[in-house]
Design an enzyme around this catalytic site. Structure first.
Site, PDB file in Angstrom:
ATOM      1  CD  GLU A   1      -2.640   1.165   2.653  1.00 27.62           C
ATOM      2  OE1 GLU A   1      -2.193   0.506   3.619  1.00 27.62           O
ATOM      3  OE2 GLU A   1      -3.702   1.813   2.702  1.00 27.62           O
TER       4      GLU A   1
ATOM      5  CE  LYS B   1      -7.238   1.721   3.622  1.00 25.99           C
ATOM      6  NZ  LYS B   1      -5.914   2.159   4.170  1.00 25.99           N
TER       7      LYS B   1
ATOM      8  CB  CYS C   1      -4.778  -1.342   3.974  1.00 25.16           C
ATOM      9  SG  CYS C   1      -3.927  -1.374   5.590  1.00 25.16           S
TER      10      CYS C   1
END
Lengths: 422, 422
Positions: free
Chosen positions: A150, A227, A264
């Site tokens: 990330e 995300k 994540c």
């Protein structure tokens, strides 16, 4: 602020050949110089010597022992870069009507290269150069799809909650310096590159997003994923920088299979993983940045559970080492201000749809983890375990819709009244 | 058919005191007589002796070392029953406005007691007697909520796909012999009893269900939950006996907390776990019956992932030992007909909302696992990790609804056409 005060820890990187002796690309001894544990695999490998016991531990903890791919020529060629390369093979039964769809997946865990108070350009360039070398290694090992960690072009500076200079790392997904840097690598090595960056969206009010760019194996920008779930946990209070994605759960139909990216914190959300499955993903990457005190006990569980529940491959990637920032920050935990984030514990690993997984990469050293997989195993696992068939998606769609209502009444059974007969 | 041909394996039970010597209620040596591994914990405990390494393994594999509860007086009293009792304590920070809500949870893994061709009544009675003894132990250890394994009153005969005599084990949830047997124990020990049985629903056409009965701590029938997802995997082809539950995801608001039951195969379905959370569960039991070759690599992952994702406690329970049936059956895997199901590997364990877990019970021996938990940790974990807050339930309700449509169009990004510029 001197650059010394913002120095970053190289110990986990330097430790490689210095203490490994002639164990090229192999495990370090148990305790690296940083006094961080190298890995639990290294402890177990060192202490458990009985073959039957090793086999049982591997079976129960990892679903069995995987074969290795011979990449000695690559390890030798990149040895002077002190890069730990591990390569495994997941076997898969052959079918009559479909040929094997073998794909080599590569995931990269790395540290930052220069102190965090170096100029933005230098910080980013130093990472470009280093990842370029690792991409050369991945190319030499015939990797077909590669994914970085990330926000790989920068330190994970969101803990500081400062906007300067960190917002300057944000760049265009389609034609920013990082995407342009990677395109030639993708074309040269015939590799699909998944590049998680901080994105600047100039078309929409210059907003910033946590984004993964996909470049196809001809070096062309293919698209992006963002995300979907943004953490607000201690130092991981990223909600001051960017919002939750509004562009859905795209799956990229590449020449090497259908891939998706769950960035994540999205790994904590089973519905996020599921949505990628519903869109047809065969491999889902989870580029992450997370530290030992927060999440290490969850790390081996979540991406692996997702592979099992959704009958696809998952690749969990974490950065490694410590990062020290120029200015103090607090962590929302009552403790004193400090300049480091904690230990990014690496431990990147790959899981197959039947739950088998590779050992983790080191907790202390940078590395490239390669797995040769057969995408046919996804449908085979679905046929065998039947999780998609028995999912009752329609029921949950209705129930979740009910549960969203302000007037939702949970299904609760209370104790019988005292007058009721036993 | 003689009773000899349908004998069942007692080795894992007999092994207890014979090879344990004076290790009351402790671990057996690594390999039990059945040649099954006792547990990976027993291997690691035997081979890894360095304190730092043990601590690191416990931290990474289990989220840390748990304290033990002193139940020596119980272990001593029940020693002659060869019952392995383990008891742990999950610590939890104190709050200012809520007092600790300490609860002792107990889960039981056991084997059948007499051969599977014994009369139905004798098979069931032998299990009643044995579980009665274990409930006495749980009561002596001040357990507040206890749960048995799936279909605990019978062998797990669904592999045979025969209806005779197995359907005769089905009984009324509200006032069948098993519920009536358990009510006095619940009242005597002030314990909530979760009793997974095969249910006969005489009100609805005599249908059979896979059901968990909840009896409150005053010995009163409180209600029932049914299996929401029915497997069709090899020997676990239970779809010939009962259908998927239509009574939802009930949560039972007991005097010791809000509990729910996710039966066996439901643990593979993250949405099932989530629905219990939405209905307010603080502890979810997963009574199961599953064998090593099918699921052992998934076992430590799924119930633990559910605890993390939903910020509640989970209790995974599996039966233990082998069961041999009178008649041959096949397993849908191309192999010859046989009479045994495989090895039920026990390994029952409890996970906290922050991801910490107990070691597993034995893979080969019967046992009672107790954990003292503080229900306050559920909300604390929710506040800390924010998984519920960041869940985006409304988005997924919509997306899952879309995905149910026959005309659903997955969100797929294809490669750019060749004429598009790089």
């Amino acid at each position: 602020m001197t650059s010394r005060s913002a120095g970053f820890l190289l110990s986990q990187f330097v430790a490689g050949p210095a203490c490994c002796g002639d164990r090229a690309a192999g495990y370090c001894p148990i305790m690296a110089r940083s006094k961080q544990t190298e890995s639990i695999e290294s402890i177990i490998n060192e202490r458990v010597t009985d073959e039957t016991e090793i086999k049982e531990i591997n079976r129960i903890l990892y679903g069995g022992s995987l074969g290795k791919i011979d990449i000695d020529h690559v390890a030798t060629r990149f040895w002077h870069h002190k890069l730990n390369i591990e390569a495994y093979k997941f076997d898969c039964p052959e079918e009559q009507l479909r040929r094997p769809r073998l794909v080599r997946v590569g995931i990269i865990q790395n540290s930052i290269r220069v102190p965090t108070d170096a100029p933005v350009t230098r910080q980013m360039q130093s990472l470009h150069e280093w990842i370029g070398i690792i991409l050369d290694a991945a190319g030499a090992a015939n990797v077909n799809i590669v994914c970085m960690q990330e926000a790989w072009t920068m330190p994970f500076a969101f803990c500081t909650r400062e906007k300067v200079p960190w917002c300057e790392f944000a760049e265009s997904a389609q034609d920013g310096p990082t995407t342009n840097f990677l395109k030639p690598y993708a074309a040269k090595y015939n590799v699909v590159v998944v590049s998680p960056i901080l994105e600047r969206d100039s078309i929409h009010c210059d907003t910033i997003w946590n984004t993964a760019v996909v470049i196809d194996n001809h070096g062309r920008y293919m698209g992006k994923s963002r995300k979907n779930h943004i953490p607000r946990v201690g130092d991981f209070n990223e909600s001051t920088y960017y919002m939750e994605s509004q562009i859905g759960h795209p799956v990229f139909d590449t020449e090497f299979g259908k891939i998706a990216i769950n960035i994540c914190y999205g790994r904590h959300h089973p519905m996020n993983w599921l949505m990628y499955a519903l869109n047809g993903a065969e491999i889902v990457f989870n580029p992450s940045a997370t530290v030992d005190t927060l999440s290490e006990t969850m790390w081996p569980i979540e991406a692996r559970n997702a592979a099992i529940a959704n009958s696809y491959y998952t690749c969990a990637i974490n950065r490694v080492g410590s990062e020290q920032f120029p200015n103090e920050f607090t962590s929302g935990d009552g403790k004193s201000a400090h300049k480091t984030f904690g230990h990014f514990y690496g431990s990147s690993y790959i899981t197959a749809p039947d739950g088998r997984r590779t050992p983790g990469l080191s907790r202390t050293r940078e590395g490239l983890l390669i797995a040769e997989i057969d995408l046919n195993l996804c449908r085979q696992s679905r046929d065998h375990f039947g999780f998609a068939m028995t999912q009752r998606l329609d029921m949950y769609a209705r129930k979740f819709n009910d549960a969203c209502n302000e007037n939702f009444s949970p299904q609760v059974i209370t104790q019988p009244s005292d007058i009721q007969q036993n």
